[in-house]
Scaffold this active site. Structure first.
Site, PDB file in Angstrom:
ATOM      1  N   ASP A 266      16.364  57.962  -6.368  1.00 48.68           N
ATOM      2  CA  ASP A 266      17.312  58.906  -5.778  1.00 48.68           C
ATOM      3  C   ASP A 266      16.604  59.975  -4.962  1.00 48.68           C
ATOM      4  OD1 ASP A 266      19.533  57.636  -6.778  1.00 48.68           O
ATOM      5  OD2 ASP A 266      19.726  58.937  -8.527  1.00 48.68           O
TER       6      ASP A 266
ATOM      7  N   ASP B 233      15.059  61.014 -11.101  1.00 44.69           N
ATOM      8  CA  ASP B 233      15.141  59.621 -10.675  1.00 44.69           C
ATOM      9  C   ASP B 233      14.352  59.449  -9.386  1.00 44.69           C
ATOM     10  OD1 ASP B 233      16.289  57.285  -9.108  1.00 44.69           O
ATOM     11  OD2 ASP B 233      17.343  57.030 -11.012  1.00 44.69           O
TER      12      ASP B 233
ATOM     13  N   ARG C 216      19.127  46.381 -15.244  1.00 43.43           N
ATOM     14  CA  ARG C 216      19.275  46.354 -16.702  1.00 43.43           C
ATOM     15  C   ARG C 216      20.667  45.854 -17.069  1.00 43.43           C
ATOM     16  NH1 ARG C 216      17.672  51.554 -20.199  1.00 43.43           N
ATOM     17  NH2 ARG C 216      15.713  51.041 -19.172  1.00 43.43           N
TER      18      ARG C 216
ATOM     19  N   THR D  97      22.974  43.855 -23.047  1.00 38.67           N
ATOM     20  CA  THR D  97      21.746  43.597 -23.798  1.00 38.67           C
ATOM     21  C   THR D  97      20.687  44.665 -23.555  1.00 38.67           C
ATOM     22  OG1 THR D  97      20.727  42.271 -22.049  1.00 38.67           O
ATOM     23  CG2 THR D  97      22.194  41.132 -23.587  1.00 38.67           C
TER      24      THR D  97
END
Length: 209
Positions: free
Chosen positions: A203, A200, A104, A108
């Protein structure tokens, strides 16, 4: 028009509960994720076309059925999607595997492709895009964009847990894509995590923070 399927098989739901548990360590998490992926692949492939053939049993010839139609491809989104690939391949060992890496952009907030390696014949295959968590839907929608730009025409999306926001984005951007998930959770929190979710996935899969 694509549809959303929530896979409520008891074994999928039982293993999903164990995956959600914060006490589940990386080794067990990986094993459970692979098992759930195999069970989900069983459900996703139930509409594959068949054709008739004849085989010789030890007793006599028998009319039987084999898979027909398009070949399959499995496309995990790096990195968490890797944890589900082996489960799918145990069920569909002849499927080819491609990989899409996205990050990402911090300014933006849009997904940017940093890696894409696909089978050369994606336009001839039915593709299953894999990502355990469908949160905002940005990565999944972008991955499907990249596949369509490279000629893919038949795509399904498989995720373990989905947020309503992610489902909405994928259906808005790709209304032709069927979406398969084991659970639709409540919402996203301010950090973009699914609530209650499982944290996550990458993770927990690899023991990183």
């Amino acid at each position: 028009m694509g549809r959303v399927y929530v896979l409520d098989h008891p074994l999928i739901q039982h293993k999903l509960t164990l995956i959600r548990d914060r006490r589940t360590g990386p080794k067990e998490f990986r094993e459970l994720l692979e098992e759930v992926a195999m069970l989900m692949a069983y459900e996703i492939t139930r509409d594959l076309p068949l054709e008739e053939t004849v085989v010789e049993t030890p007793v006599a010839p028998a009319k039987a059925k084999v898979l027909a139609g398009r070949k399959l491809g499995v496309i995990p989104i790096l990195r968490a999607g890797l944890g589900m690939v082996e489960g799918v391949l145990k069920l569909i060992p002849a499927a080819k595997v491609g990989h899409i890496g996205l990050y990402r952009d911090p300014e933006t907030l849009r997904p940017v492709e940093y890696y894409c390696k696909l089978p050369t014949d994606v336009e001839e295959r039915e593709l299953i895009v894999i990502d355990p968590m469908l949160a905002t839907g940005g990565s999944a929608a972008a991955a499907i964009d990249f596949l369509k730009e490279r000629g893919a025409r038949q795509i399904k999306l498989m995720c373990l847990i989905a947020a309503p926001e992610g489902i909405g984005r994928v259906r808005e951007r790709h209304p032709d894509v069927d979406l398969y998930t084991a659970a639709v959770d409540e919402r996203l929190n301010d950090h973009g995590y699914i609530v209650p979710g499982l944290g996550d996935a990458g993770d927990r899969l690899y023991g990183t923070k």
